[in-house]
Write an enzyme that holds these catalytic residues in place. Structure first.
Site, mmCIF file in Angstrom:
data_model
loop_
_atom_site.group_PDB
_atom_site.id
_atom_site.type_symbol
_atom_site.label_atom_id
_atom_site.label_comp_id
_atom_site.label_asym_id
_atom_site.label_seq_id
_atom_site.Cartn_x
_atom_site.Cartn_y
_atom_site.Cartn_z
ATOM 1 N N GLU A 1 10.560 -9.009 27.009
ATOM 2 C CA GLU A 1 10.295 -10.441 26.337
ATOM 3 C C GLU A 1 11.694 -10.758 25.471
ATOM 4 O O GLU A 1 12.189 -11.835 25.157
ATOM 5 C CB GLU A 1 9.082 -10.456 25.397
ATOM 6 N N VAL B 1 1.019 -1.387 -0.073
ATOM 7 C CA VAL B 1 -0.146 0.085 0.000
ATOM 8 C C VAL B 1 0.570 1.307 0.037
ATOM 9 O O VAL B 1 1.857 1.280 0.787
ATOM 10 C CB VAL B 1 -1.082 0.123 1.256
#
Ligand code: NAD
Length: 389
Positions: free
Chosen positions: A167, A80
């Site tokens: 994480e 896009v």
């Protein structure tokens, strides 16, 4: 005549919208077109595992052909470039699409806060391809060390100790000792830093659980530098506000996210971090034919006075709500306000450990928390039809 629904982005929000709308609508109601720049769906909640080498790309890359098989959804692999909301058209790299309804689910981008050199000299962790770059780069640092043993090669820095940063350091804390052993390098030579601007890691999260995370990660060799923002980066050097300089070949930036630039360029009303403001049905302000969902939008949680976080959990729920409201718009029936069901959040701390909250108040930690996170991935795979056909 069937309405043309164009969905931009096959991340959590876009893919769930397409699949649910396909379930609700019949072919005469609408034509569903899903546009994505890759022909696979990325499990971006597991990128940290791939970056540290705990999972292969294949484990977290789901071919869209398998998810969309037998569905009345047309897939276009393209990038896009722009949205023209007046002309009701989307410009892709290789064609222009017109739409009756548009769903913008283009995710988020890294936020660099204008810090000099940060974008140029850091890795970000927003895609499978970027995770692969990090993994290969780290392996190369170990391999190169034998030929040119400078400490910066074995110094690894993660900027930002939000959920993404924590994480990642959790995975690295488990992976780096193995890499050191494989490369026959004493682990004492390896340094792993997590730099956080706020006075604590996981700012705003439950303090007791933050202590648990800190203890677990420190015991596996993570050095936390808290209350010290990164203020400048140059090749091989990370400058901190307290004057300290960390010499490193590896800075991974997990210091925050902002909305998609395409949404800003299209002229939708956005907040300062580029996320679009939407109404209670997740439609762009002043544009009832455009839904903006997932990390690309901004929805306020009236209870806390803060926006809902840009998480996969919220994106999936937005996708479901968006599909129902698209169907209602096409049929001219009652739409549903978006009211998220907050299930809690869990941060993994490596291969066997995690901390988190289930619902609003139940705290969890350790192996059980880790399994809860695993189960949420399994539930998602079932939702998109990848487990039970
Ligand atoms: P974040 O904005 O939550 O955290 C970024 C951290 O970087 C902040 O703690 C911030 O203080 C710090 N920071 C900013 N500028 C800095 C600087 N100059 N120097 C050092 N530190 C700096 O971003 P995130 O961790 O990418 O998370 C984005 C969203 O995704 C959040 O809502 C998060 O909860 C969510 N998320 C959830 C999970 C999960 O549920 N397991 C995992 C990852 C992300």
């Amino acid at each position: 005549m069937a309405k043309k629904v164009v969905i931009l982005g096959a991340g959590y929000a876009g893919l769930v919208t397409a699949l649910k709308l396909n379930k609700l609508a019949s072919a005469g109601d609408c034509e569903i077109i899903l546009v994505n720049k890759h022909d696979y769906h990325q499990m971006i909640t597991q990128l940290h595992e791939s970056a540290a080498g705990a999972k292969s790309d294949r484990d977290i890359r789901i071919p869209l052909a398998s998810v969309l098989k037998g569905k009345n959804i047309k897939f276009i692999k393209d990038t896009v470039e722009a949205i023209d909301k007046q002309a009701k058209q989307v410009k892709l790299k290789s064609q222009v699409l017109s739409y009756d309804y548009l769903v913008v689910s283009l995710g988020s981008e890294s936020e660099y806060f204008g810090i000099p050199g940060l974008k140029e000299y850091s890795f970000s962790l927003k895609s499978i391809n970027q995770a692969r770059l990090i993994r290969i780069h780290i392996e190369k640092c170990f391999a190169d060390y034998h030929y040119d043993p400078t400490p910066d090669k074995l110094t690894f820095v993660v900027g930002g100790a939000g959920f993404s940063g924590i994480e990642l350091v959790g995975e690295l804390a488990d992976a780096l000792p193995k890499l050191a052993e494989e490369n026959n390098i004493p682990y004492e030579r390896v340094k792993l830093y997590n730099v956080e601007a706020a006075p604590m890691i996981l700012p705003g999260f439950d303090e007791e659980l933050v202590k648990v995370a800190e203890h677990s990660l420190k015991s596996r060799g993570v050095n936390f530098l808290v209350g010290v923002p990164i203020i400048r980066v140059e090749p091989g050097k990370v400058h901190l506000k307290n004057g300290e300089i960390i010499e490193t070949q590896t800075l991974v930036w997990t210091g925050g996210v902002r909305g998609s630039q395409i949404v800003i360029d299209a002229g939708f009303e956005t907040e300062p971090r580029g996320r679009a403001k939407v109404d209670e049905y997740l439609r762009a302000i002043g544009h009832e034919d455009v839904f903006i969902i997932g990390d690309s939008c901004f929805v306020m949680n009236e209870e806390t006075g803060r926006p809902y976080p840009p998480t996969a959990q919220i994106a999936i729920q937005m996708g479901e709500n968006c599909a129902a409201n698209l169907y209602a718009s096409i049929k001219g029936t009652q739409k549903e306000k978006f009211v998220p069901n907050l299930l809690g959040s869990v941060a993994s701390l490596g291969r066997k450990d995690a901390i988190g909250k289930v619902g609003k108040s139940l705290k969890t930690k350790g192996w059980i928390a880790y399994r809860i996170k695993d189960m949420s991935q399994v539930r998602y795979l079932a939702k998109i039809g990848m487990i039970f056909k």
